[in-house]
Motif scaffolding. Sequence first.
Motif, PDB file in Angstrom:
ATOM      1  N   LEU A 193      -0.280   2.095  -4.198  1.00  0.00           N
ATOM      2  CA  LEU A 193      -0.703   1.338  -3.020  1.00  0.00           C
ATOM      3  C   LEU A 193       0.450   1.155  -2.040  1.00  0.00           C
ATOM      4  O   LEU A 193       0.292   1.323  -0.826  1.00  0.00           O
ATOM      5  N   ASP A 194       1.633   0.830  -2.565  1.00  0.00           N
ATOM      6  CA  ASP A 194       2.798   0.654  -1.699  1.00  0.00           C
ATOM      7  C   ASP A 194       3.154   1.947  -0.975  1.00  0.00           C
ATOM      8  O   ASP A 194       3.508   1.934   0.209  1.00  0.00           O
ATOM      9  N   SER A 195       3.084   3.079  -1.698  1.00  0.00           N
ATOM     10  CA  SER A 195       3.412   4.361  -1.084  1.00  0.00           C
ATOM     11  C   SER A 195       2.395   4.743  -0.013  1.00  0.00           C
ATOM     12  O   SER A 195       2.768   5.264   1.050  1.00  0.00           O
ATOM     13  N   LEU A 196       1.137   4.491  -0.269  1.00  0.00           N
ATOM     14  CA  LEU A 196       0.111   4.817   0.720  1.00  0.00           C
ATOM     15  C   LEU A 196       0.336   4.035   2.011  1.00  0.00           C
ATOM     16  O   LEU A 196       0.128   4.550   3.110  1.00  0.00           O
ATOM     17  N   ARG A 197       0.787   2.786   1.874  1.00  0.00           N
ATOM     18  CA  ARG A 197       1.064   1.988   3.068  1.00  0.00           C
ATOM     19  C   ARG A 197       2.353   2.427   3.757  1.00  0.00           C
ATOM     20  O   ARG A 197       2.377   2.687   4.961  1.00  0.00           O
ATOM     21  N   LYS A 198       3.438   2.520   2.990  1.00  0.00           N
ATOM     22  CA  LYS A 198       4.762   2.779   3.566  1.00  0.00           C
ATOM     23  C   LYS A 198       4.966   4.237   3.949  1.00  0.00           C
ATOM     24  O   LYS A 198       5.524   4.522   5.021  1.00  0.00           O
ATOM     25  N   ASP A 199       4.532   5.154   3.105  1.00  0.00           N
ATOM     26  CA  ASP A 199       4.841   6.574   3.300  1.00  0.00           C
ATOM     27  C   ASP A 199       3.752   7.338   4.039  1.00  0.00           C
ATOM     28  O   ASP A 199       4.033   8.394   4.627  1.00  0.00           O
ATOM     29  N   GLY A 201       1.204   5.541   5.964  1.00  0.00           N
ATOM     30  CA  GLY A 201       0.713   4.755   7.092  1.00  0.00           C
ATOM     31  C   GLY A 201      -0.706   4.258   6.966  1.00  0.00           C
ATOM     32  O   GLY A 201      -1.376   3.997   7.976  1.00  0.00           O
ATOM     33  N   ILE A 202      -1.201   4.103   5.736  1.00  0.00           N
ATOM     34  CA  ILE A 202      -2.574   3.610   5.517  1.00  0.00           C
ATOM     35  C   ILE A 202      -2.493   2.104   5.257  1.00  0.00           C
ATOM     36  O   ILE A 202      -1.988   1.669   4.219  1.00  0.00           O
ATOM     37  N   GLN A 203      -2.954   1.318   6.188  1.00  0.00           N
ATOM     38  CA  GLN A 203      -2.753  -0.125   6.117  1.00  0.00           C
ATOM     39  C   GLN A 203      -3.520  -0.801   4.989  1.00  0.00           C
ATOM     40  O   GLN A 203      -3.028  -1.732   4.357  1.00  0.00           O
ATOM     41  N   LYS A 204      -4.749  -0.376   4.746  1.00  0.00           N
ATOM     42  CA  LYS A 204      -5.575  -0.970   3.675  1.00  0.00           C
ATOM     43  C   LYS A 204      -6.087   0.150   2.785  1.00  0.00           C
ATOM     44  O   LYS A 204      -7.251   0.541   2.829  1.00  0.00           O
ATOM     45  N   PRO A 205      -5.250   0.690   1.934  1.00  0.00           N
ATOM     46  CA  PRO A 205      -5.624   1.879   1.153  1.00  0.00           C
ATOM     47  C   PRO A 205      -6.685   1.585   0.100  1.00  0.00           C
ATOM     48  O   PRO A 205      -6.750   0.497  -0.473  1.00  0.00           O
ATOM     49  N   ARG A 206      -7.492   2.590  -0.164  1.00  0.00           N
ATOM     50  CA  ARG A 206      -8.534   2.529  -1.203  1.00  0.00           C
ATOM     51  C   ARG A 206      -8.182   3.561  -2.271  1.00  0.00           C
ATOM     52  O   ARG A 206      -7.963   4.730  -1.954  1.00  0.00           O
ATOM     53  N   ILE A 207      -8.144   3.122  -3.519  1.00  0.00           N
ATOM     54  CA  ILE A 207      -7.861   4.067  -4.586  1.00  0.00           C
ATOM     55  C   ILE A 207      -8.962   4.023  -5.653  1.00  0.00           C
ATOM     56  O   ILE A 207      -9.521   2.967  -5.949  1.00  0.00           O
ATOM     57  N   ALA A 208      -9.259   5.189  -6.200  1.00  0.00           N
ATOM     58  CA  ALA A 208     -10.217   5.322  -7.294  1.00  0.00           C
ATOM     59  C   ALA A 208      -9.450   5.603  -8.572  1.00  0.00           C
ATOM     60  O   ALA A 208      -8.540   6.433  -8.588  1.00  0.00           O
TER      61      ALA A 208
END
Length: 340
Positions: A193-199, A201-208
Amino acid sequence: MDNRHKVRLGISIGDTNGIGPEIIIKTLSDQRILNYCTPVIYASAELLKQVRKALNAEHFHFKEVTGAQALVAHKVNLINCWENDLELKPGSPTSESGKASLDSLLAACRDLKADLLDGLITAPIDKDNIQAEDFRFPGHTEFLTSYFGAPESLMLLVSGNLRVATVTGHMPVKEVAPKITEELLIRKMTILLDSLRKDFGIQKPRIAVLGLNPHAGEKGLLGNEEVEIIRPAILQMKERGHLVFGPYPADGFFGMQQYRQVDAVLAMYHDQGLIPFKTLAFESGVNYTAGLPVVRTSPDHGTAYDIAAKHIANETSFREALFLACDVIKKRQEAEMPTV
């Protein structure tokens, strides 16, 4: 473009008897690459000359420099990592090629740690052939995690909007189930989640999150890990406000293309995630190590000894690794800029 604003990308050569040198030269033969970054190859001038001649890569040129402190703008830079002539034996790993791959990797990592580089692209190594006193690891990911002092990292395969991470990495399948714990899952989901936001640029990431067992355990009939470990970890993350879903049966999830509905997928083990990823995006896939204080990418394939020196290696994955490294570095730099 001012060179001060270009990212400085170190490139480790990989096993010299594999396709690493070929895909590097093919990628950097396109001079437009120099508009995006300053590439720094860690190898030897003699090696690059040999491979360039064999490939007839007349558009590939490089500039030898004494170190990463002396990089030349608008050029492919080369830092010599060994002086002795290295005999190339394409398709056959040797002790010499293993040592060369390690010398290249260590030199690039030293410069990256010293902030003389902004990121690292690693060409494929032979995980057995590279083993030495300075490298007792099952692969790049584990080595880099230790070298750069990260508490933990995450293997994340990327191709466009398709992102697949794995909870466990290079380990025998029989060791996977005992390794899966609620605490480990929460740590890996947090890194992702941190990587999706920081690296990315996805502010509210969704993961399965995928299940471990067939049919995600079939409510305990085919295994209890989903009920006792995976689902509770997902619920904890949801309680913290994260968009985490699952556990999903791996086959149906990919078969029904549900990966298109999320920003990333977290698989439980190596092949569960990498087989569908490489089926969907083998030529364009990139291996990204999330959770490191530095940026590292790699093509998503190995040394490919079977096609070494046949001049048919596809450089697309390496080129995508270069562009992804540039993108992530710029996103991290932008995030560190003070806001007015």
